[in-house]
Design an enzyme around this catalytic site. Sequence first.
Site, PDB file in Angstrom:
ATOM      1  CG  ASP A  46      35.043  50.236  38.493  1.00  0.00           C
ATOM      2  OD1 ASP A  46      35.309  51.183  37.734  1.00  0.00           O
ATOM      3  OD2 ASP A  46      35.735  49.917  39.461  1.00  0.00           O
ATOM      4  CE  LYS A  68      39.530  44.838  30.485  1.00  0.00           C
ATOM      5  NZ  LYS A  68      40.093  43.775  31.168  1.00  0.00           N
ATOM      6  CG  MET A 183      40.364  39.672  39.269  1.00  0.00           C
ATOM      7  SD  MET A 183      41.446  41.113  39.271  1.00  0.00           S
ATOM      8  CE  MET A 183      41.967  41.160  40.965  1.00  0.00           C
TER       9      MET A 183
HETATM   10  N1  SAH Z   1      36.755  45.185  44.901  1.00  0.00           N
HETATM   11  C1  SAH Z   1      36.137  43.925  44.520  1.00  0.00           C
HETATM   12  C2  SAH Z   1      37.085  43.027  43.741  1.00  0.00           C
HETATM   13  C3  SAH Z   1      37.502  43.601  42.408  1.00  0.00           C
HETATM   14  S1  SAH Z   1      38.522  42.483  41.502  1.00  0.00           S
HETATM   15  C4  SAH Z   1      35.634  43.220  45.782  1.00  0.00           C
HETATM   16  O1  SAH Z   1      35.964  43.644  46.899  1.00  0.00           O
HETATM   17  O2  SAH Z   1      34.883  42.232  45.662  1.00  0.00           O
HETATM   18  C5  SAH Z   1      37.344  41.675  40.482  1.00  0.00           C
HETATM   19  C6  SAH Z   1      37.108  40.264  40.971  1.00  0.00           C
HETATM   20  O3  SAH Z   1      36.239  40.252  42.075  1.00  0.00           O
HETATM   21  C7  SAH Z   1      36.444  39.356  39.954  1.00  0.00           C
HETATM   22  O4  SAH Z   1      37.350  38.853  39.009  1.00  0.00           O
HETATM   23  C8  SAH Z   1      35.910  38.273  40.853  1.00  0.00           C
HETATM   24  O5  SAH Z   1      36.944  37.392  41.226  1.00  0.00           O
HETATM   25  C9  SAH Z   1      35.496  39.058  42.087  1.00  0.00           C
HETATM   26  N2  SAH Z   1      34.062  39.398  42.111  1.00  0.00           N
HETATM   27  C10 SAH Z   1      33.524  40.609  42.277  1.00  0.00           C
HETATM   28  N3  SAH Z   1      32.187  40.544  42.321  1.00  0.00           N
HETATM   29  C11 SAH Z   1      31.860  39.240  42.218  1.00  0.00           C
HETATM   30  C12 SAH Z   1      30.638  38.505  42.213  1.00  0.00           C
HETATM   31  N4  SAH Z   1      29.456  39.117  42.339  1.00  0.00           N
HETATM   32  N5  SAH Z   1      30.706  37.166  42.080  1.00  0.00           N
HETATM   33  C13 SAH Z   1      31.882  36.525  41.964  1.00  0.00           C
HETATM   34  N6  SAH Z   1      33.063  37.160  41.953  1.00  0.00           N
HETATM   35  C14 SAH Z   1      33.069  38.508  42.087  1.00  0.00           C
END
Ligand code: SAH
Length: 259
Positions: A46, A68, A183
């Site tokens: 992803d 995306k 998000m």
């Molecule tokens: N599976 C992922 C979440 C996916 S949803 C997890 O467990 O972290 C995508 C959201 O994750 C983004 O919109 C943001 O809110 C958060 N996110 C993921 N990686 C991030 C990062 N390095 N810094 C800040 N937010 C992050």
Amino acid sequence: MNTLPLTLPDLQPGHVWLVGAGPGDPGLISLLALQALRQADAVVYDALVDPRVLDLANPLASRHFAGKRGGKPSPRQPDISDQLIQLAGRGLRVLRLKGGDPFVFGRGAEEAMALVAAGVPFRVVPGITSGVGGLAYAGIPATSRETNSAIAFVTGHDSSGEVPDSVDWPALAKAVPVIVFYMALKHLDRIAGQLIAAGRSPEESAAVISKASTAEQRVVTATLGRIAAEAVAAAIEPPALVVVGPVVDLRKHLNWLTL
Ligand code: SAH
């Protein structure tokens, strides 16, 4: 790795491993994730997977981007699941790599369900979810005994892109001292407004953490009433987490990343 005093399972031909890549810093991946990166013939990843993690993959592995691209809509979820099933069906060792943890707002459950339906053997390798690991990199503990005995992880938009209707805002605001939104950047103004309308103080602490555990990490702190405006003023970019609650105040003591 070869000298590790433990034996890890192998990623077998025809199997899929659904692996969490953590929030960014490659040092945060698990030994099982590293094993999969080294053994996979095909890596389906992803947009949120850090390039430094991807660089650990076997250079001979084929890479398939499933996020995306340049503002175009992301591939449909059934298409990604089909791709996993097809790659596994060709007898390849398939690594499905997702940011953070695959089962936290990552649609990992949907893909795993598709693999079950297709009879494809799979393993789930949890990752450090950004809502915990990203907070830690901002010097914000998810819990501390003095501040909170509960925490909630909430998505800032549902599959239609709107602030989710399914969230019981008054109940959330009342019951959970620390709320971590994923998000949430786009709708931050409305989310903060909902929380305040549901009884949270506009004076309590909040933080936005962008690109946590990468070289571009940025953190903005403000009151809940001001956080949306401050995030805009600082031109904060996604991916970002929003944290609301008293743990944010600990950052002034625990911001170890700048030490
Ligand atoms: N599976 C992922 C979440 C996916 S949803 C997890 O467990 O972290 C995508 C959201 O994750 C983004 O919109 C943001 O809110 C958060 N996110 C993921 N990686 C991030 C990062 N390095 N810094 C800040 N937010 C992050």
